[in-house]
Design a protein around this motif. Structure first.
Motif, PDB file in Angstrom:
ATOM      1  N   ASP A   1       5.497  -1.437   3.563  1.00  0.00           N
ATOM      2  CA  ASP A   1       6.400  -2.559   3.325  1.00  0.00           C
ATOM      3  C   ASP A   1       6.389  -2.980   1.851  1.00  0.00           C
ATOM      4  OD1 ASP A   1       7.231  -2.613   5.918  1.00  0.00           O
ATOM      5  OD2 ASP A   1       5.906  -4.250   6.534  1.00  0.00           O
ATOM      6  N   ARG A   2       5.225  -3.028   1.251  1.00  0.00           N
ATOM      7  CA  ARG A   2       5.148  -3.414  -0.161  1.00  0.00           C
ATOM      8  C   ARG A   2       5.818  -2.378  -1.049  1.00  0.00           C
ATOM      9  NH1 ARG A   2      -1.115  -5.759  -0.416  1.00  0.00           N
ATOM     10  NH2 ARG A   2      -0.673  -7.661   0.791  1.00  0.00           N
TER      11      ARG A   2
ATOM     12  N   THR B   1       1.353  -2.241   5.867  1.00  0.00           N
ATOM     13  CA  THR B   1       1.362  -3.121   4.700  1.00  0.00           C
ATOM     14  C   THR B   1       1.713  -2.337   3.441  1.00  0.00           C
ATOM     15  OG1 THR B   1      -0.313  -4.546   5.727  1.00  0.00           O
ATOM     16  CG2 THR B   1      -0.013  -4.725   3.337  1.00  0.00           C
TER      17      THR B   1
ATOM     18  N   ARG C   1       7.899  -5.196  10.768  1.00  0.00           N
ATOM     19  CA  ARG C   1       7.208  -5.308   9.491  1.00  0.00           C
ATOM     20  C   ARG C   1       5.736  -5.632   9.739  1.00  0.00           C
ATOM     21  NH1 ARG C   1       9.588  -5.684   4.635  1.00  0.00           N
ATOM     22  NH2 ARG C   1       7.929  -7.102   3.933  1.00  0.00           N
ATOM     23  N   HIS C   2       4.968  -5.615   8.639  1.00  0.00           N
ATOM     24  CA  HIS C   2       3.523  -5.767   8.786  1.00  0.00           C
ATOM     25  C   HIS C   2       3.088  -7.218   8.978  1.00  0.00           C
ATOM     26  CE1 HIS C   2       3.874  -6.953   4.539  1.00  0.00           C
ATOM     27  NE2 HIS C   2       2.685  -7.511   4.672  1.00  0.00           N
ATOM     28  N   GLU C   3       3.923  -8.197   8.568  1.00  0.00           N
ATOM     29  CA  GLU C   3       3.490  -9.591   8.639  1.00  0.00           C
ATOM     30  C   GLU C   3       3.132 -10.043  10.055  1.00  0.00           C
ATOM     31  OE1 GLU C   3       6.065  -9.229   4.959  1.00  0.00           O
ATOM     32  OE2 GLU C   3       6.180  -8.611   7.070  1.00  0.00           O
TER      33      GLU C   3
ATOM     34  N   ARG D   1      -0.675 -11.293  11.262  1.00  0.00           N
ATOM     35  CA  ARG D   1      -0.959 -12.597  11.869  1.00  0.00           C
ATOM     36  C   ARG D   1      -1.603 -12.455  13.254  1.00  0.00           C
ATOM     37  NH1 ARG D   1       4.191 -13.865   9.569  1.00  0.00           N
ATOM     38  NH2 ARG D   1       5.187 -13.420  11.582  1.00  0.00           N
TER      39      ARG D   1
END
Length: 241
Positions: A234-235, A231, A181-183, A187
């Motif tokens: 994923d959203r 991002t 995922r993009h998180e 980070r």
């Protein structure tokens, strides 16, 4: 998939990659003379610019054969990049569904040009690097460059740049396939920028900062572009869920 199945899949993919490289190496063997002339061009340009004798040196009896094999494999890696990139993707994401097969097409459509662009950037840097390094040869002296060492240097430079430029496409493809995922990518952006500049500093054999920045900035741009795509995906997936 069990560990034994993964190892069996890896063996099959490695065999397929080796077969593709063998086919490409045949073309490299046939085109050896013009390829070697092209690889020697940065040396001749540096020799002409500095008025010095700079030439390849085949230091041992078996060196010409070894260089010919390496040049053939070098061309094979370049021309068969769609094949081995696909095999790597198919190993990471086995048992492709219909949607993942579409992602495979997109991955190849993006990664092949990026790999070639990265290799082309390295080739653009190479004459400048050779010219800078050859400038340290004292006036009145000649430089005979070991053919095997020079070819290994060129191959590492071109392939490292190609792989570095493909990395963002790999991140996007893994995200689309649901693997990452993009998180974590968001980070780690500071580490990504740092690694891009460290990579540029290590892989560009010239002391000037301008060349390092010219290499690091495109890698950073590609990373942030991949972060934007992941991002958005994923959203969009979360809204549908």
């Amino acid at each position: 998939m069990s560990l034994r199945a993964h190892l069996a899949e890896l063996r099959v993919r490695a065999f397929l990659v080796a077969g593709g490289l063998a086919v490409g190496a045949v073309a490299g063997w046939v085109l050896y003379d013009p390829l070697l002339a092209l690889l020697m061009r940065p040396l001749s340009l540096a020799a002409t610019a500095q008025g010095k004798e700079i030439a390849l040196n085949f230091a041992s009896l078996g060196a010409p054969l070894d260089v010919r094999i390496k040049v053939s494999l070098f061309l094979a890696v370049l021309v068969t990049c769609p094949w081995w990139l696909y095999q790597g993707w198919a190993f990471v994401v086995p048992g492709l569904t219909g949607r993942e097969k579409r992602y495979t097409v997109g991955f190849l459509a993006a990664s092949v040009p990026l790999f070639l662009f990265g290799g082309g950037l390295a080739w653009w840097i190479l004459p400048h690097a050779v010219d800078v390094l050859a400038s340290f040869v004292p006036d009145g002296a000649s430089q005979l460059v070991n053919a095997q060492d020079y070819l290994s240097f060129v191959m590492r430079l071109v392939l490292a740049f190609g792989v570095a430029f493909v990395a963002p496409a790999v991140l996007v493809a893994l995200n689309l396939a649901g693997v990452v995922r993009h998180e974590p990518l968001a980070r780690a952006w500071r580490w990504a920028v740092l690694l891009a500049f460290v990579f540029a500093a290590v892989m560009t054999p010239t002391p000037d900062a301008l060349t390092m920045v010219a290499v690091a900035v495109p890698i950073c741009v590609l990373y942030f572009a991949s972060l934007a795509v992941t991002t958005w995906h994923d959203r969009r997936t979360d809204r549908h869920a």
